[in-house]
Design a protein around this motif. Structure first.
Motif, short mmCIF file in Angstrom:
data_model
loop_
_atom_site.label_atom_id
_atom_site.label_comp_id
_atom_site.label_asym_id
_atom_site.label_seq_id
_atom_site.Cartn_x
_atom_site.Cartn_y
_atom_site.Cartn_z
N CYS A 118 48.87 42.14 26.63
CA CYS A 118 47.87 41.31 27.30
C CYS A 118 47.23 42.13 28.43
CB CYS A 118 48.55 40.06 27.88
SG CYS A 118 47.40 38.97 28.72
N CYS A 137 47.06 41.41 31.36
CA CYS A 137 47.89 41.34 32.58
C CYS A 137 49.08 42.29 32.50
CB CYS A 137 48.35 39.90 32.82
SG CYS A 137 49.58 39.35 31.64
N CYS A 172 49.35 34.12 26.29
CA CYS A 172 50.21 34.82 27.25
C CYS A 172 50.81 33.80 28.20
CB CYS A 172 49.37 35.84 28.02
SG CYS A 172 50.29 36.68 29.31
N CYS A 203 49.50 34.73 32.06
CA CYS A 203 48.14 34.49 32.55
C CYS A 203 47.36 33.50 31.69
CB CYS A 203 47.38 35.80 32.65
SG CYS A 203 47.02 36.55 31.06
ZN LIG Z 1 48.62 37.89 30.19
#
Ligand SMILES: [Zn+2]
Length: 367
Positions: A49, A51, A69, A72
């Motif tokens: 992801c 993040c 995810c 996030c």
């Molecule tokens: Zn994420």
């Protein structure tokens, strides 16, 4: 028909019959194919992801093809990052890859029957996979790849495609007489495949055993030792430009004529000998001959347009060191898609590439 030894064709059929139930128990349908791809993506750490999250347990499954995810809340359409982005028949793709990675050749026709899909879909899968292999081949250092004139393979080229005259439909079953395994080396060589000892030949339409059409012969007769233009050939033969052009391609591929700058054509005096060392040439001949035999047995023949792709497809088949389990799958997961248009417009070069065999024990540059 009874044969004492198993032919390449029979051995391949047997391998498909043995491996396919294995594959089906692993991936029975398109849904389980998606699960399999997702599992592989996590295994190869290809899901990440924005993040930074890449732990399987930190993703929630929203639908068959979408993850979320947990850190996030971003949604990830995981197939969108692979070559399977628009693929509906994912099981058929994975099936073809499964067989290829296990050194089994799969034809479009067989894939159609195994997966109960349209022939066009199966053909697209088989050809696109070959395109991926060809792309990989082009990424390899050129010293590792041998070249051969396309006319070495003239005996297994179906004369069908936009650039050559049609005479046999590809859906016709391979000619049984083509599967005769008991030929002597001389017989094989007399069928047009070069041997290492056969260094050069005078090139005339008569002493080369090539199936030329009347059009090809007429055009060939009009070409002599003096360079002649395509326009002059149209006048000399009273044929239109398309007919002459088609014959020229065939004659050039057959090694009977040579194209000169300025759209001029001349008869070949001698076939070119490969400018490689004896050892390389032997290796080239053996490899090329294996590919030649295999194509003839499994497919009956291939189009001149796609010959290079078929040769690339054999890379998997022959090279068990470079092509191991999941190596082809990884390429497709990496997601450098090949457009359908690119597959359609592919044309084999006049000098085709043959991939080297890496022997497990003699491997020098195995990565
Ligand atoms: Zn994420």
């Amino acid at each position: 028909m009874k044969t004492p030894t198993k032919t390449i064709y029979d051995a391949n059929q047997d391998a498909v019959a043995e491996l396919w139930p294995e594959f089906e128990s692993l991936i029975p349908d398109n849904e389980s194919a998606v699960e399999h791809v997702l599992q592989k993506l996590f295994e190869y750490e290809m899901i990440r992801c924005h993040c930074g999250n890449q732990e399987a347990e930190n993703f929630a499954r929203i639908s068959l093809r979408i993850l979320a995810c947990r850190q996030c809340s971003r949604e990830i359409r995981f197939l969108a990052r692979t070559c399977f982005r628009y693929v509906k028949q994912l099981k058929a793709w994975l099936g073809a890859i499964y067989l290829k990675e296990r050194r089994v050749l799969i034809t479009s026709y067989r894939l159609t029957r195994l997966c109960n899909i349209a022939f066009a879909t199966a053909h697209n899968i088989v050809t696109t996979l070959a395109c991926h292999l060809q792309k990989e081949l082009e990424l390899k250092p050129s010293t590792d790849v041998y070249s051969a004139p396309l006319n070495s393979f003239i005996k297994i080229l179906f004369r069908r495609s936009l650039i050559s005259v049609s005479y046999k439909h590809p859906s016709e079953p391979p000619d049984e007489s083509n599967r005769n395994n008991s030929q002597t080396q001389e017989e094989k060589e007399s069928q047009g495949f070069p041997s290492s000892s056969q260094s050069s030949n005078d090139c005339t339409a008569n002493n080369i055993d090539i199936d030329l059409t009347e059009t090809d012969k007429t055009v060939f007769d009009a070409i002599q030792q003096m360079p002649i233009s395509q326009d002059s050939l149209c006048v000399a033969t009273a044929m239109n430009a398309a007919q002459v052009s088609s014959a020229l391609v065939m004659l050039e591929v057959s090694g009977l004529i040579e194209a000169l700058p300025g759209n001029l054509f001349i008869r070949c005096k001698q076939r070119e000998t490969p400018s490689s060392s004896g050892a390389q040439r032997d290796s080239l001949t053996a490899l090329g001959f294996r590919a030649f035999l295999t194509i003839r047995e499994i497919y009956g023949g291939v189009s001149r347009k796609y010959l290079q792709l078929y040769l690339a497809a054999f890379w998997c088949h022959f090279d068990s060191v470079r092509w191991q389990q999941d190596s082809l799958l990884k390429i497709l997961l990496r997601g450098k898609s090949i457009r359908f248009q690119d597959v359609l417009s592919y044309v084999s070069p006049l000098t085709v590439s043959i991939m080297p065999l890496v022997q497990p024990k003699l491997s020098r540059n195995q990565n």
